[in-house]
Structure formats: C-alpha cells, structure tokens
Design a protein around this motif. Structure first.
Motif, mmCIF file in Angstrom:
data_model
loop_
_atom_site.group_PDB
_atom_site.id
_atom_site.type_symbol
_atom_site.label_atom_id
_atom_site.label_comp_id
_atom_site.label_asym_id
_atom_site.label_seq_id
_atom_site.Cartn_x
_atom_site.Cartn_y
_atom_site.Cartn_z
ATOM 1 N N THR A 168 0.852 -1.197 0.000
ATOM 2 C CA THR A 168 0.000 0.000 0.000
ATOM 3 C C THR A 168 0.881 1.237 0.000
ATOM 4 N N ASP A 169 0.466 2.242 -0.778
ATOM 5 C CA ASP A 169 1.182 3.517 -0.806
ATOM 6 C C ASP A 169 0.335 4.477 -1.625
ATOM 7 N N ALA A 170 0.889 5.635 -1.935
ATOM 8 C CA ALA A 170 0.089 6.659 -2.611
ATOM 9 C C ALA A 170 -0.450 6.249 -3.986
ATOM 10 N N PRO A 171 0.347 5.642 -4.855
ATOM 11 C CA PRO A 171 -0.185 5.363 -6.204
ATOM 12 C C PRO A 171 -1.289 4.315 -6.244
ATOM 13 N N GLY A 172 -1.210 3.284 -5.397
ATOM 14 C CA GLY A 172 -2.238 2.245 -5.478
ATOM 15 C C GLY A 172 -2.245 1.337 -4.257
ATOM 16 N N TRP A 173 -3.456 0.847 -3.913
ATOM 17 C CA TRP A 173 -3.626 -0.107 -2.804
ATOM 18 C C TRP A 173 -3.785 -1.480 -3.429
ATOM 19 N N ARG A 174 -2.953 -2.447 -3.063
ATOM 20 C CA ARG A 174 -2.881 -3.706 -3.823
ATOM 21 C C ARG A 174 -3.373 -4.952 -3.083
ATOM 22 N N LEU A 175 -3.991 -4.791 -1.928
ATOM 23 C CA LEU A 175 -4.400 -5.964 -1.131
ATOM 24 C C LEU A 175 -5.911 -5.931 -0.912
ATOM 25 N N GLU A 176 -6.596 -6.972 -1.394
ATOM 26 C CA GLU A 176 -8.047 -7.023 -1.201
ATOM 27 C C GLU A 176 -8.397 -7.115 0.286
ATOM 28 N N ILE A 177 -9.286 -6.224 0.723
ATOM 29 C CA ILE A 177 -9.816 -6.266 2.089
ATOM 30 C C ILE A 177 -11.335 -6.366 1.936
ATOM 31 N N LYS A 178 -11.899 -7.494 2.394
ATOM 32 C CA LYS A 178 -13.312 -7.761 2.062
ATOM 33 C C LYS A 178 -14.242 -6.746 2.704
ATOM 34 N N LYS A 179 -13.890 -6.294 3.902
ATOM 35 C CA LYS A 179 -14.787 -5.354 4.582
ATOM 36 C C LYS A 179 -14.789 -3.984 3.896
ATOM 37 N N TYR A 180 -13.748 -3.661 3.184
ATOM 38 C CA TYR A 180 -13.636 -2.341 2.526
ATOM 39 C C TYR A 180 -13.254 -2.553 1.049
ATOM 40 N N PRO A 181 -14.235 -2.991 0.236
ATOM 41 C CA PRO A 181 -13.910 -3.359 -1.160
ATOM 42 C C PRO A 181 -13.384 -2.194 -1.997
ATOM 43 N N LEU A 182 -13.751 -0.962 -1.634
ATOM 44 C CA LEU A 182 -13.297 0.172 -2.449
ATOM 45 C C LEU A 182 -11.782 0.368 -2.355
ATOM 46 N N LEU A 183 -11.159 -0.185 -1.322
ATOM 47 C CA LEU A 183 -9.696 -0.041 -1.220
ATOM 48 C C LEU A 183 -9.028 -0.526 -2.501
ATOM 49 N N THR A 184 -9.556 -1.616 -3.056
ATOM 50 C CA THR A 184 -8.931 -2.132 -4.281
ATOM 51 C C THR A 184 -9.650 -1.666 -5.544
ATOM 52 N N THR A 185 -11.001 -1.617 -5.505
ATOM 53 C CA THR A 185 -11.690 -1.247 -6.757
ATOM 54 C C THR A 185 -11.489 0.235 -7.076
ATOM 55 N N VAL A 186 -11.306 1.054 -6.056
ATOM 56 C CA VAL A 186 -11.001 2.480 -6.281
ATOM 57 C C VAL A 186 -9.524 2.755 -5.982
ATOM 58 N N GLY A 187 -9.076 2.344 -4.798
ATOM 59 C CA GLY A 187 -7.679 2.609 -4.394
ATOM 60 C C GLY A 187 -6.670 1.853 -5.238
ATOM 61 N N GLY A 188 -7.115 0.783 -5.897
ATOM 62 C CA GLY A 188 -6.200 -0.007 -6.735
ATOM 63 C C GLY A 188 -6.011 0.581 -8.126
#
Ligand code: ACM
Length: 528
Positions: free
Chosen positions: A183-203
């Motif tokens: 995880t860092d500024a350009p992209g979040w790369r680890l799926e977290i089921k409780k917070y799906p936007l971390l990857t679908t948006v943050g990724g």
C-alpha cells in the motif's frame, strides 16, 4: 607425506561454486551421478515436501525424475534430521560417488542443504539422462537469520507470476524474508473484504498513470503466493503503510483522510478521528488472517513530509489536548503506539521504518528497519531501546539506485553515490559504530526494491539481477570469508542461469549487453 598435505590443502581451497559461499567446504575427488533411477530418501515424513521440491527442480532443470523413497540400497540422496543444534538454518552436505547426505536439525536447514546441492549442479550437463555432479563436503550456517528483500508493488504492479519468480530466485540464494510493500500513494494492492473500495477504487493507478486499471491481489492470490513462499521457506511480511503514504486508501474512503500538503495531497490517515483506528484495525485483522508471519509492517515512514494539514484539524487538536501531545511528531508516535498495540493484541510482532524509534513500544516485539543512513542516531536509539533491527540503509541496499556509473535512470545519492554490485557485496555491520556491543539485536540485512523508476518486469530484472546474489552473500557469509573478486568468479557461470530463465539482467561482466530501460524523468518525484 608433505606432498600429500599440500595436495589436500589445495583441494580444500578450491573455489566452491556456490552463492552464498558456505562457511566451510572441501572438495572431494568424486562425482555423484543423478539419474532417473536415483533414489531420494526421506526417513522422516515431515521432510517429504522438501524432497518433492528437489524432485521438481531436478525435473524442471534437467528433465531427470528421481524417486522419493523411505529407504534404498543403491546410490541415493538422503535427507535426514540430525542431532539438536541451535541455528535453524545450519546444515551439512556430505557427498561421494555412493551418495549424498543432507542433514540438519531443522527443516530450514535441510532446505538450505538441497539448495546448495542444486547450486552444485550448475554447469553440469545431462548426458544419457544422467547428471554428474562434482562432490563437496560442506558445513554451513549463515551470519544472519534475516536475509530479506522488499518489493514495492504500489508504484507499479507486477503480478503473481513475477512475484513467484522472485521467490524462486530468493530461494536459490537462501534469502528467507520477503517484505511486501502493498500500500502507498499510487495504489492499494491488497483485497480487504470489509472495505472493497480499497482495491476497486484505491487499486486504480500507478506511479506513471493515475488512471491505469485497478490492479491488486485478491485474498485467494495472496493465499497462493504465501503457500508458494512457504514451500521455499520464505516468510512474507505484509506492509500496510500508515499514517503516511495513505493517498490511495483515502481516495477510496475519504472519511479517514487526515490531509496532506500541496505536493503530497491526502497523504495521511487521520489520527484525530476515533473511527480511523477501528477502520485500520479491521484492515489489519484481515491482513493477519492472510499472512502466517505473525509480523506486520506498519510503515511509519516520512509522515512529516505530508502531515502539515494536521495543524488545522480540530479532531487532532482535541487529541493533542486530551493526551498532552505538543507536536505533530508526538501525534505520529501516539498513532503508531496505538496501531502497534492492535498488532500485538493479534499476537503479532510489529515492524516499521526507523521513524518509529522515538515511539515507546515493547522492546522484544518491535523490529525497526534502519534505512536513513544519514541518521545513525535513529539506529542508535532503536538499539538502546532494545528494539531488534534490520539493516537496509539506502546506500548500499536500495536497489532502485543505479548500479553502474554509465546508468542514467534510477536514483543516486547526494554526491552521485550509487549502489554497485561491489558495495552491496562488501556491506558489513562492523562499519556502523552504533551497532558495537549490540550485535544480538541486529537480525539481518535487507535489499529494498522501490519502484518509482521500475515500470515493468524487464526493468525490475535489470535492477535486481545480479545484485540479489551479492545481497545474499552479504547476508549469509561471514565478512572475513568474503572476497569480491572470488565472488564474481562464482557469479559468472550463474549469469547463464539468468539468461536461460529469460531475465533481462544487468550483465556486470559485459555492461552494455542489455540497454537500460525506463524514464529518467521519474527521479524528481521522490520524497526523500
Ligand atoms: C522509505 O524509503 N520511505 C522507507
């Protein structure tokens, strides 16, 4: 008699073609022939997975199929547990034309022994479905138990196959800790089921292109990679960087944004909101369930570069009043102590970059990565507090720094210093005054592959190979036994292995063989 002694001495001194160089070795004037009828004997069922690994490697490299058995009368490779010993990595390898014996107290040691055997096959060619391997007797144990490599996949995402290939090469060089900067500024790369936007948006996005399609690891991918690493006796340590370097997460869940600066917008999680702690605890719970390392890296780096917005936040002002905190640095320490507490409650140890040296944490459960070599005081403070330390100073261990004076892309330090093969190889903690008398707290060393200037797998290869082999020897072999010229003589035949594997390596012996790839304009984006 004198002649005999001289002759034996000469044999003992012959260059052992293994990287990292074993602790003690002597040549035996025999060859052991491995063929389709060679038995691979395991006397203890728990050693079977290691035997399967060796079997698969012999098949993959030489198309030779050895049979795994519980006993054999003929020539055999035997894996056997030896009497108690304290060093988990130690092993002995005994060879003659009748057989090969790998013995160790611990499974890690047996694995190290079979890796040495595989390295000894380098350069042998298959004739009539058999492989003649020169025999050596080896007694070996490493200088450091922690022999690490870090990969940043936030700046650019390389994917499962590339990571598995890196794990293969780490195993080949007896590197045993993979620190994964997910995880860092350009992209979040680890799926977290409780917070799906971390990857679908943050990724979404990478260092070059903020609109690059979302790229990340699903939890199933992670399980697959963790299992792959375990087969190679590599522990994966996930890094969830906080409270800084949080911009990708903040794009997904702005409610926990602590703001940033003009240069580094939305850089921090907000330490003044109670909800932030629960949110990050939920993320760490899922992280803990995926990684059996019992160790989570909380980042903690460079917060002061991007937390100016904290001064204007009413929640942070209240937090400072309640806990009598008088500076942003104290807020940072408070945050780290609280999140470390969460990690410790999950029965994990906590790891972070050396900015956390000022925080108050349980000494026996804290591991600091010392990276800022211009700040020896952070190393000294960490050791004085009894924290364990991994040494990964930018010079010589940041592998995004260039490795040849002619290279233009990638980093250099302030006076143009860079990280050539030799400087990685010759590093020794004895050079650092702060470590004197505190050696037992130095767990090991680590190379860090930051990736702002590494947009693809080819450039990754160029930066990692062959420096990975110098890193491995610096981590394994005692300084008094290291010799750069002899190392390069052992490295030269291994270049063929890089070639056969299709790696776009930097050829130290013929520097213009592969041209440097990448974009020199990337350099200016570094924080530090
Ligand atoms: C770091 O290089 N920011 C740890």
């Amino acid at each position: 008699m004198v002649m005999l002694i001289i002759c034996q001495y000469t044999i003992a001194q012959q260059a052992c073609p293994v990287i990292p160089l074993p602790d003690q070795y002597s040549k035996v004037e025999h060859e052991f022939v491995i063929g389709n009828h060679t038995a691979l004997v395991v006397k203890d069922a728990s050693l079977r997975p290691i035997a399967v690994y060796l079997q698969q490697e012999l098949q993959r490299r030489y198309q030779i199929h050895v049979n795994i058995l519980s006993k054999s009368r003929g020539p055999a490779i035997v894996l056997q547990r030896s009497k108690p010993g304290t060093n988990a990595d130690a092993y002995t390898l005994t060879m003659n034309k009748e057989g090969v014996l790998v013995s160790a107290r611990h499974n890690e040691g047996i694995f190290n022994g079979i890796i040495t055997l595989l390295q000894l096959t380098t350069g042998s060619t298959v004739n009539n479905a058999s492989l003649a391997v020169a025999c050596w007797n080896i007694t070996d144990a490493p200088r450091y138990h922690w022999r690490g490599l870090m990969l940043d996949e936030s700046r650019f995402f390389y994917g499962k196959e590339k990571v598995k290939s890196i794990l293969d090469w780490m195993a080949f060089y007896k590197l045993n800790r993979f620190h994964w900067h997910l995880t860092d500024a350009p992209g979040w790369r680890l799926e977290i089921k409780k917070y799906p936007l971390l990857t679908t948006v943050g990724g979404i996005g990478n260092f070059k292109n903020p609109n690059a399609p979302a790229a990340y690891y699903t939890q199933d991918d992670i399980k697959e990679i963790v299992a792959y690493a375990q087969e190679r006796f590599i522990t994966i340590i996930p890094e969830i960087d906080m409270p800084g370097h949080a911009s990708a997460a903040n794009r997904a869940y702005p409610a926990f944004n602590g703001g940033g600066t003009e240069k580094y917008p939305d850089f921090t999680f907000n330490p003044g909101r109670e909800g932030t702690y629960q949110y990050l605890t939920d993320i760490l719970k899922e992280t803990d369930a995926l990684f059996p390392s019992q160790l989570i890296h909380l980042g903690g780096d460079e917060v002061s570069s991007g937390n100016a917005a904290w001064d204007a936040d009413s929640g942070i002002a209240r937090l400072m009043q309640t806990h009598k905190l008088t500076s942003r640095k104290q807020v940072e320490d408070y945050f780290i102590q609280r999140m470390a507490d969460t990690v410790l409650k999950m029965n994990n140890k906590v790891m972070a970059w050396d900015e956390i040296a000022t925080a108050t944490l349980p000494a026996n459960k804290t591991i600091v990565c010392w990276w800022r070599m211009e700040k020896p005081e952070t190393l000294e403070m960490s050791l004085q507090k009894g924290y364990s330390v991994i040494l990964c100073p930018r010079l010589p261990f940041y592998l995004d720094f260039v490795q040849d004076s002619s290279h233009k892309i990638g980093r250099r330090w302030k006076n143009g210093e860079f990280n050539e093969l030799k400087s990685v190889y010759t590093f020794s903690s004895e050079q650092l005054p702060a470590t004197h008398g505190k050696d037992s707290l130095i767990l090991g060393i680590q190379g860090c592959l930051w990736t702002e200037t590494i947009p693809d797998g080819r450039r990754l290869d160029f930066m990692l190979y062959p420096r990975i082999s110098a890193l491995a020897e610096a981590a394994w072999t005692q300084p008094a036994k290291r010799d750069f010229d002899k190392f390069t003589a052992r490295l030269k035949p291994q270049m063929k292995l890089f070639e056969q594997a299709g790696l776009y390596y930097f050829d130290f012996f013929s520097p213009r063989k592969h041209v440097e790839t990448g974009d020199a304009s990337d350099e200016k984006h570094y924080i530090d």
